[in-house]
Design a protein around this motif. Structure first.
Motif, PDB file in Angstrom:
ATOM      1  N   SER A 285      -3.040  -2.579   6.352  1.00 38.11           N
ATOM      2  CA  SER A 285      -3.320  -1.523   5.377  1.00 38.11           C
ATOM      3  C   SER A 285      -3.783  -0.269   6.103  1.00 38.11           C
ATOM      4  O   SER A 285      -4.610  -0.345   7.015  1.00 38.11           O
ATOM      5  CB  SER A 285      -4.405  -1.969   4.390  1.00 38.11           C
ATOM      6  OG  SER A 285      -4.834  -0.883   3.589  1.00 38.11           O
TER       7      SER A 285
ATOM      8  N   TRP B 195      -5.589   1.994   4.740  1.00 37.27           N
ATOM      9  CA  TRP B 195      -6.788   2.471   4.065  1.00 37.27           C
ATOM     10  C   TRP B 195      -8.044   1.813   4.626  1.00 37.27           C
ATOM     11  O   TRP B 195      -8.036   0.655   5.028  1.00 37.27           O
ATOM     12  CB  TRP B 195      -6.709   2.197   2.563  1.00 37.27           C
ATOM     13  CG  TRP B 195      -5.518   2.795   1.896  1.00 37.27           C
ATOM     14  CD1 TRP B 195      -4.444   2.130   1.369  1.00 37.27           C
ATOM     15  CD2 TRP B 195      -5.254   4.180   1.695  1.00 37.27           C
ATOM     16  NE1 TRP B 195      -3.531   3.013   0.842  1.00 37.27           N
ATOM     17  CE2 TRP B 195      -4.009   4.284   1.021  1.00 37.27           C
ATOM     18  CE3 TRP B 195      -5.947   5.357   1.995  1.00 37.27           C
ATOM     19  CZ2 TRP B 195      -3.446   5.508   0.671  1.00 37.27           C
ATOM     20  CZ3 TRP B 195      -5.390   6.573   1.647  1.00 37.27           C
ATOM     21  CH2 TRP B 195      -4.161   6.646   0.995  1.00 37.27           C
ATOM     22  N   SER B 196      -9.118   2.587   4.633  1.00 37.58           N
ATOM     23  CA  SER B 196     -10.439   2.069   4.992  1.00 37.58           C
ATOM     24  C   SER B 196     -11.378   2.351   3.826  1.00 37.58           C
ATOM     25  O   SER B 196     -11.356   3.438   3.246  1.00 37.58           O
ATOM     26  CB  SER B 196     -10.959   2.754   6.258  1.00 37.58           C
ATOM     27  OG  SER B 196     -12.236   2.258   6.612  1.00 37.58           O
TER      28      SER B 196
ATOM     29  N   THR C  50       0.829  -1.197   0.000  1.00 36.39           N
ATOM     30  CA  THR C  50       0.000   0.000   0.000  1.00 36.39           C
ATOM     31  C   THR C  50       0.865   1.249   0.000  1.00 36.39           C
ATOM     32  O   THR C  50       2.043   1.217   0.345  1.00 36.39           O
ATOM     33  CB  THR C  50      -0.934   0.048   1.227  1.00 36.39           C
ATOM     34  OG1 THR C  50      -0.140   0.107   2.420  1.00 36.39           O
ATOM     35  CG2 THR C  50      -1.842  -1.170   1.281  1.00 36.39           C
TER      36      THR C  50
ATOM     37  N   GLY D 192      -8.399  -2.723   7.740  1.00 35.66           N
ATOM     38  CA  GLY D 192      -7.070  -2.882   7.164  1.00 35.66           C
ATOM     39  C   GLY D 192      -6.360  -4.155   7.598  1.00 35.66           C
ATOM     40  O   GLY D 192      -5.210  -4.390   7.217  1.00 35.66           O
TER      41      GLY D 192
END
Length: 300
Positions: A282, A284-285, A67, A247
């Protein structure tokens, strides 16, 4: 092995012939090239994640999630992609990807647009991360891809230091994650390379048969049978499940085999060797999914 005239090795050919789609596979296979076209380069630079599949130094196959801010993956030559950062040092593929010439398969999937492309080749470490010299570059259709958007209220913040948990069997929490999954990624290998692909469906399309076994139906696709062809010649496989909200990643390594039914159906049976769960892998959501209209229902 593959040749300049066909992207398929004998494993893929055997499955194509069994299913009766060799002519269609030849037609679709013309889309596979070894260069990164401008439209593909532009797509890569928009992506906040990339899945990479390979064998580790002990021979186990894994799929890992990379990511970064959009632009962390970009084309740096007509046949080269560069990745800033690379895997975390605790990732199962970290040591293999630190070696020159490791065969890898990658897939860049954009849930926002239901687009995906695959780039397979050989990786080498760089001062900034990784570079991949491409052997195969191609796009796939949006079939079975769920639509999601990045959560605008989630600040990815700075780099984290995730700590993985390794187990020889699936925990209750992991079985729940898999049973609710609508997407996973599948890494496979063959004598001359590696591949990473996507599998999607409505929640429940992956069944947990036991603490060491999963099954899923192989839905009709592009007729190339790159993944099932690889598994026909080498059963080693790596699965990656992602909790799109938190994540958390769940990486599984083991073996997989395809069972062909008399009615033409196909079921893949995966046997687990080791599971690696990493909280917050990760940054990110993603929002709740809009399921693909192509997803079969349980009755299909």
């Amino acid at each position: 092995m593959t040749t300049p005239h066909t992207p398929y090795h004998h494993g893929s050919r055997a499955v194509q012939d069994l299913v009766g789609v060799r002519e269609l596979a030849d037609h679709v296979g013309r889309s596979i090239g070894d260069g990164i076209r401008p439209v593909a380069a532009a797509f890569l630079e928009l992506q906040p994640m990339l899945v990479i599949g390979a064998a580790d130094q002990a021979g186990a196959v894994w799929a890992s999630l990379l990511t970064g801010e959009p632009g962390f993956v970009r084309a740096t030559g007509p046949r080269q992609a560069s990745i800033a950062g690379g895997p975390h040092r605790t990732d199962p593929l970290a040591r293999a990807l630190a070696q020159e010439g490791t065969p890898v398969g990658t897939i860049a999937l954009d849930p926002r647009t239901r687009r995906r492309m695959r780039l397979n080749g050989r990786a080498r470490p760089t001062p900034r991360g990784l570079a991949i010299e491409a052997d195969q570059v191609f796009s796939n259709c949006p079939k079975y891809l769920q639509k999601r958007q990045l959560d605008p209220d989630r600040d990815p913040g700075g780099p984290s230091t995730p700590t993985p948990t390794r187990t020889p069997e699936l925990t209750a929490e992991q079985r729940t994650l898999i049973a609710a999954a609508d997407t996973f990624f599948l890494a496979s290998v063959h004598a001359h390379g590696a591949d990473a692909s996507h599998r999607g469906g409505n929640p429940g399309f992956v069944r947990v048969a036991s603490v060491t076994e999963l099954t899923w139906r192989d839905y009709p696709g592009n007729a190339m049978f790159l993944t099932l062809g690889n598994l026909a010649t080498d059963p080693r496989a790596g699965l990656l499940f992602l909790d799109w909200t938190t994540g958390t990643t769940l990486q599984l390594t083991g073996t997989a085999r395809t069972e062909h039914g008399d009615d033409g159906s196909r079921t893949v049976r995966f046997t687990l060797t080791e599971a690696v769960q990493t909280l917050g892998a990760s940054p990110w959501s993603w929002t709740a999914p809009e399921y693909s209209p192509a997803n079969p229902t349980e009755e299909d």
